[in-house]
Design a protein around this motif. Structure first.
Motif, mmCIF file in Angstrom:
data_model
loop_
_atom_site.group_PDB
_atom_site.id
_atom_site.type_symbol
_atom_site.label_atom_id
_atom_site.label_comp_id
_atom_site.label_asym_id
_atom_site.label_seq_id
_atom_site.Cartn_x
_atom_site.Cartn_y
_atom_site.Cartn_z
ATOM 1 N N LEU A 1 0.851 -1.190 0.000
ATOM 2 C CA LEU A 1 0.000 0.000 0.000
ATOM 3 C C LEU A 1 0.886 1.239 0.000
ATOM 4 N N LEU A 2 0.479 2.251 -0.737
ATOM 5 C CA LEU A 2 1.106 3.570 -0.665
ATOM 6 C C LEU A 2 0.028 4.491 -0.121
ATOM 7 N N VAL A 3 0.189 4.900 1.135
ATOM 8 C CA VAL A 3 -0.870 5.625 1.830
ATOM 9 C C VAL A 3 -0.341 6.856 2.552
ATOM 10 N N GLY A 4 -1.246 7.789 2.769
ATOM 11 C CA GLY A 4 -0.953 8.937 3.611
ATOM 12 C C GLY A 4 -1.320 8.601 5.048
ATOM 13 N N GLU A 5 -1.073 9.550 5.923
ATOM 14 C CA GLU A 5 -1.361 9.322 7.343
ATOM 15 C C GLU A 5 -2.809 9.672 7.644
#
Length: 168
Positions: free
Chosen positions: A64-68
């Motif tokens: 996954l490439l995710v923000g906070e």
């Protein structure tokens, strides 16, 4: 958390997260599992208010490439995601669906973000599951290539353009 493991969260950057099925078994390859994971990822994304910039689901692991998150912490959001999917996907008698913990890599630049997305999207090709990234339906690749809206909302230029258009 194991001794000596340090996570740099709540620092305003994207995170590449990788976690594996228990003992790296191809548990996500069971019928319907990819759809369940995507549905639960979108549900947790909405509940914890974080951005998904990209993902790929593989038979035995996830990237996954995710923000906070705006609600709670990234660690809690991922814990909830793993718990929800585990409850739905575990077979009778199985003790675990996921390995404990996850790998977290902080993405500090646009160049690194693109590099990580390319790696994720090419993973099914590298593994010999498909010939081209667009042939693997369990990733954000088609969204980036075509703007296709899938189960999981992907934060991209396509999404931003759609929001701007909807405002008018």
């Amino acid at each position: 958390m194991p001794k000596g493991l340090v996570r740099y969260q709540e620092c305003g950057v994207f995170h590449v997260l990788t976690f594996s099925c228990f003992q790296r078994q191809p548990l996500l390859a069971q019928p319907g599992a990819y759809q369940v994971f995507e549905h639960e990822l979108e549900s947790v994304r909405q509940s914890y208010e974080f951005v998904v910039a990209g993902y790929v689901l593989m038979p035995e692991h996830v990237h996954l490439l995710v923000g906070e998150p705006h609600v709670s912490s990234l660690a809690i959001a991922i814990q909830v995601l793993k718990q929800k999917t585990s409850r739905k996907l575990k077979s009778a008698g199985e003790i675990h669906f996921w390995q404990r913990r996850y790998y977290d890599f902080n993405v500090h630049s646009e160049l690194k973000r693109v590099e990580k997305l390319r790696y994720m999207h090419r993973n099914p090709v590298k593994r010999g599951l498909v010939e081209k990234p667009e042939d693997w339906p369990w990733s954000s690749f088609l969204h980036y290539g075509t703007g296709k809206i899938g189960t999981v909302e992907i934060e991209s230029e396509w999404t931003a353009q759609r929001r701007e258009k909807d405002k008018k």
